[in-house]
Design a protein around this motif. Structure first.
Motif, PDB file in Angstrom:
ATOM      1  N   GLU A 167       0.830  -1.203   0.000  1.00 20.29           N
ATOM      2  CA  GLU A 167       0.000   0.000   0.000  1.00 20.29           C
ATOM      3  C   GLU A 167       0.866   1.256   0.000  1.00 20.29           C
ATOM      4  OE1 GLU A 167      -3.641   2.064   2.576  1.00 20.29           O
ATOM      5  OE2 GLU A 167      -2.757   0.160   3.216  1.00 20.29           O
ATOM      6  N   THR A 168       1.927   1.246   0.798  1.00 22.23           N
ATOM      7  CA  THR A 168       2.822   2.401   0.854  1.00 22.23           C
ATOM      8  C   THR A 168       3.562   2.579  -0.470  1.00 22.23           C
ATOM      9  OG1 THR A 168       3.147   2.041   3.227  1.00 22.23           O
ATOM     10  CG2 THR A 168       4.733   3.460   2.100  1.00 22.23           C
ATOM     11  N   GLU A 169       3.972   1.475  -1.073  1.00 20.83           N
ATOM     12  CA  GLU A 169       4.656   1.548  -2.369  1.00 20.83           C
ATOM     13  C   GLU A 169       3.727   2.129  -3.440  1.00 20.83           C
ATOM     14  OE1 GLU A 169       6.172  -2.306  -3.270  1.00 20.83           O
ATOM     15  OE2 GLU A 169       7.853  -2.151  -1.861  1.00 20.83           O
ATOM     16  N   LEU A 170       2.449   1.772  -3.370  1.00 18.63           N
ATOM     17  CA  LEU A 170       1.478   2.352  -4.304  1.00 18.63           C
ATOM     18  C   LEU A 170       1.341   3.858  -4.086  1.00 18.63           C
ATOM     19  CD1 LEU A 170      -1.289  -0.412  -4.287  1.00 18.63           C
ATOM     20  CD2 LEU A 170      -0.002   0.355  -6.291  1.00 18.63           C
ATOM     21  N   ASP A 171       1.344   4.282  -2.817  1.00 21.25           N
ATOM     22  CA  ASP A 171       1.285   5.715  -2.524  1.00 21.25           C
ATOM     23  C   ASP A 171       2.475   6.448  -3.125  1.00 21.25           C
ATOM     24  OD1 ASP A 171      -1.089   5.563  -1.102  1.00 21.25           O
ATOM     25  OD2 ASP A 171      -0.090   5.213   0.829  1.00 21.25           O
ATOM     26  N   LEU A 172       3.667   5.835  -3.009  1.00 21.11           N
ATOM     27  CA  LEU A 172       4.876   6.465  -3.535  1.00 21.11           C
ATOM     28  C   LEU A 172       4.841   6.550  -5.056  1.00 21.11           C
ATOM     29  CD1 LEU A 172       7.540   4.634  -1.304  1.00 21.11           C
ATOM     30  CD2 LEU A 172       6.695   6.970  -1.029  1.00 21.11           C
ATOM     31  N   LEU A 173       4.309   5.519  -5.677  1.00 20.97           N
ATOM     32  CA  LEU A 173       4.313   5.450  -7.136  1.00 20.97           C
ATOM     33  C   LEU A 173       3.210   6.264  -7.786  1.00 20.97           C
ATOM     34  CD1 LEU A 173       5.476   4.064  -9.726  1.00 20.97           C
ATOM     35  CD2 LEU A 173       3.808   2.244  -9.340  1.00 20.97           C
ATOM     36  N   TYR A 174       2.056   6.338  -7.155  1.00 24.87           N
ATOM     37  CA  TYR A 174       0.877   6.934  -7.783  1.00 24.87           C
ATOM     38  C   TYR A 174       1.144   8.358  -8.271  1.00 24.87           C
ATOM     39  CZ  TYR A 174      -3.927   8.432  -8.553  1.00 24.87           C
ATOM     40  OH  TYR A 174      -5.081   8.920  -9.122  1.00 24.87           O
ATOM     41  N   GLY A 175       1.815   9.150  -7.475  1.00 26.96           N
ATOM     42  CA  GLY A 175       2.066  10.542  -7.852  1.00 26.96           C
ATOM     43  C   GLY A 175       3.000  10.694  -9.037  1.00 26.96           C
ATOM     44  N   LEU A 176       3.709   9.623  -9.402  1.00 30.35           N
ATOM     45  CA  LEU A 176       4.634   9.680 -10.533  1.00 30.35           C
ATOM     46  C   LEU A 176       3.972   9.265 -11.849  1.00 30.35           C
ATOM     47  CD1 LEU A 176       7.794   8.071  -8.855  1.00 30.35           C
ATOM     48  CD2 LEU A 176       7.210  10.501  -9.046  1.00 30.35           C
ATOM     49  N   LEU A 177       2.721   8.779 -11.761  1.00 27.65           N
ATOM     50  CA  LEU A 177       2.028   8.343 -12.970  1.00 27.65           C
ATOM     51  C   LEU A 177       1.679   9.531 -13.855  1.00 27.65           C
ATOM     52  CD1 LEU A 177      -0.496   5.719 -11.529  1.00 27.65           C
ATOM     53  CD2 LEU A 177       1.633   5.246 -12.763  1.00 27.65           C
ATOM     54  N   ASN A 178       1.646   9.295 -15.150  1.00 32.30           N
ATOM     55  CA  ASN A 178       1.247  10.324 -16.098  1.00 32.30           C
ATOM     56  C   ASN A 178      -0.206  10.728 -15.840  1.00 32.30           C
ATOM     57  OD1 ASN A 178       0.121  11.248 -18.903  1.00 32.30           O
ATOM     58  ND2 ASN A 178       2.348  11.329 -19.120  1.00 32.30           N
ATOM     59  N   ILE A 179      -0.524  11.970 -16.102  1.00 37.73           N
ATOM     60  CA  ILE A 179      -1.850  12.498 -15.808  1.00 37.73           C
ATOM     61  C   ILE A 179      -2.945  11.741 -16.565  1.00 37.73           C
ATOM     62  CG2 ILE A 179      -1.686  14.227 -17.630  1.00 37.73           C
ATOM     63  CD1 ILE A 179      -3.506  14.534 -14.229  1.00 37.73           C
ATOM     64  N   LYS A 180      -2.629  11.178 -17.744  1.00 35.82           N
ATOM     65  CA  LYS A 180      -3.657  10.471 -18.517  1.00 35.82           C
ATOM     66  C   LYS A 180      -4.133   9.218 -17.790  1.00 35.82           C
ATOM     67  CE  LYS A 180      -0.465   7.831 -21.484  1.00 35.82           C
ATOM     68  NZ  LYS A 180       0.014   7.622 -22.870  1.00 35.82           N
ATOM     69  N   TYR A 181      -3.309   8.707 -16.873  1.00 37.11           N
ATOM     70  CA  TYR A 181      -3.738   7.561 -16.059  1.00 37.11           C
ATOM     71  C   TYR A 181      -4.448   8.047 -14.795  1.00 37.11           C
ATOM     72  CZ  TYR A 181      -0.624   4.845 -19.040  1.00 37.11           C
ATOM     73  OH  TYR A 181      -0.031   4.257 -20.118  1.00 37.11           O
ATOM     74  N   ARG A 182      -3.899   9.077 -14.172  1.00 39.87           N
ATOM     75  CA  ARG A 182      -4.490   9.560 -12.920  1.00 39.87           C
ATOM     76  C   ARG A 182      -5.864  10.180 -13.123  1.00 39.87           C
ATOM     77  NH1 ARG A 182      -1.670  13.617 -10.932  1.00 39.87           N
ATOM     78  NH2 ARG A 182       0.017  13.719 -12.483  1.00 39.87           N
ATOM     79  N   LYS A 183      -6.160  10.647 -14.349  1.00 41.75           N
ATOM     80  CA  LYS A 183      -7.494  11.195 -14.625  1.00 41.75           C
ATOM     81  C   LYS A 183      -8.565  10.112 -14.553  1.00 41.75           C
ATOM     82  CE  LYS A 183      -6.896  13.169 -18.592  1.00 41.75           C
ATOM     83  NZ  LYS A 183      -7.192  13.950 -19.830  1.00 41.75           N
ATOM     84  N   HIS A 184      -8.197   8.887 -14.848  1.00 40.39           N
ATOM     85  CA  HIS A 184      -9.170   7.800 -14.909  1.00 40.39           C
ATOM     86  C   HIS A 184      -9.024   6.786 -13.771  1.00 40.39           C
ATOM     87  CE1 HIS A 184     -10.368   9.120 -18.932  1.00 40.39           C
ATOM     88  NE2 HIS A 184      -9.088   9.207 -19.242  1.00 40.39           N
ATOM     89  N   ILE A 185      -7.899   6.830 -13.068  1.00 44.08           N
ATOM     90  CA  ILE A 185      -7.671   5.878 -11.974  1.00 44.08           C
ATOM     91  C   ILE A 185      -7.484   6.652 -10.679  1.00 44.08           C
ATOM     92  CG2 ILE A 185      -6.236   3.991 -11.115  1.00 44.08           C
ATOM     93  CD1 ILE A 185      -5.236   3.536 -13.939  1.00 44.08           C
ATOM     94  N   SER A 186      -8.433   6.555  -9.796  1.00 45.21           N
ATOM     95  CA  SER A 186      -8.268   7.214  -8.497  1.00 45.21           C
ATOM     96  C   SER A 186      -7.472   6.298  -7.578  1.00 45.21           C
ATOM     97  CB  SER A 186      -9.636   7.530  -7.877  1.00 45.21           C
ATOM     98  OG  SER A 186     -10.307   6.329  -7.536  1.00 45.21           O
ATOM     99  N   ARG A 187      -6.760   6.889  -6.661  1.00 46.23           N
ATOM    100  CA  ARG A 187      -5.921   6.092  -5.747  1.00 46.23           C
ATOM    101  C   ARG A 187      -6.763   5.115  -4.935  1.00 46.23           C
ATOM    102  NH1 ARG A 187      -4.004   2.942  -3.353  1.00 46.23           N
ATOM    103  NH2 ARG A 187      -2.220   2.911  -1.907  1.00 46.23           N
ATOM    104  N   GLN A 188      -7.988   5.478  -4.620  1.00 48.14           N
ATOM    105  CA  GLN A 188      -8.840   4.636  -3.774  1.00 48.14           C
ATOM    106  C   GLN A 188      -9.300   3.367  -4.482  1.00 48.14           C
ATOM    107  OE1 GLN A 188      -9.219   7.943  -4.155  1.00 48.14           O
ATOM    108  NE2 GLN A 188      -8.420   8.529  -2.127  1.00 48.14           N
TER     109      GLN A 188
END
Length: 256
Positions: A167-188
């Motif tokens: 879970e912590t590793e996902l937190d560290l990685l999520y912010g480094l993802l390209n915006i085109k992924y973060r727009k459609h994939i929420s961390r939750q």
């Protein structure tokens, strides 16, 4: 004068059966001996046929791949620790070969040899250096999510195993993802790296379809724009469907 030996049919059958049993027994003994020889040869395996080698590259991924390959090969070929230690020099070339000549006396066991390879060519990085490399680059548009995640997880694997949970590793990685992924994939919505990769692949597939459709539409519009009638020189129709040509022909027929 040779003496003729007479045998009854029963005696002849008994003799043939005895010969058959003797032949089967001999074949069985030979097979058992061959199996024992094969096992003995396997037990005395070596690295002489191993195709994995190492030239001394100071790269964590290269070193770990080499170690994994030779450890696996050793297990599959049933090579003893003693023979593996004697034959490991066959796998070195260049700088690594020169290095081994100088340190081989320090390796009294197979595990010593593996530890020396790691210590010299892939020493453990301090945690701050791992974190610096991890956060150094964000995901670019051309980076596939599988490749990006694999490289980032490989960096985190260089930290002590109890440093972070998934879970912590996902937190560290999520912010480094390209915006085109973060727009459609929420961390939750992601509970594991498997979830992240599955959703990321769907986005990549959809984006690829959108690009193909856009390219097809652009080509279609372009082909329509470039269509020009050879009779009237106007765009948008061909010679066969030219109304001006049809009108002119009608007028010519009327005049006739």
């Amino acid at each position: 004068m040779a003496q003729t030996i007479q045998m009854t049919n029963e005696q002849l059958r008994e003799l043939i059966e005895a010969v058959r049993i003797s032949a089967v027994s001999a074949a069985g003994n030979a097979a058992a001996a061959g199996g024992a020889d094969a096992q003995g040869a396997k037990a005395k395996g070596s690295f002489s046929a191993c195709t994995h080698n190492f030239g001394g590259t100071r790269d964590h991924d290269v070193v770990e791949e080499f170690i994994t390959n030779i450890v696996t090969y050793k297990e599959l070929e049933n090579i003893s620790d003693e023979n593996a230690l004697k034959g490991i020099s066959l796998l070195f070339y260049g700088l690594a070969s020169t290095w081994w000549q100088g340190v081989r006396k320090e390796a009294t066991t197979w595990n010593d040899a593996i530890a020396l390879i790691r210590e010299h060519f892939s020493p453990t990085k301090p945690a701050y250096q791992v974190y610096m490399e991890f956060f150094q680059n964000k995901q670019e548009d051309h980076d596939h999510i599988d490749t990006f995640v694999v490289h980032k997880r490989a960096l985190l694997a260089q930290l002590p195993s109890d440093r972070h949970d998934e879970e912590t590793e996902l937190d560290l990685l999520y912010g480094l993802l390209n915006i085109k992924y973060r727009k459609h994939i929420s961390r939750q919505t992601i509970q594991s790296f498997k979830d992240l990769l599955e959703q990321g692949r769907i986005i990549e597939h959809n984006n690829q379809e959108d690009e193909e459709l856009a390219a097809t539409s652009k080509n279609t519009r372009g082909s329509k724009r470039t269509t020009r009638c050879t009779y009237c020189s106007f765009r948008g129709h061909t010679f066969e469907h030219c109304r001006k040509r049809q009108k002119d022909r009608q007028e010519e027929n009327h005049d006739d």
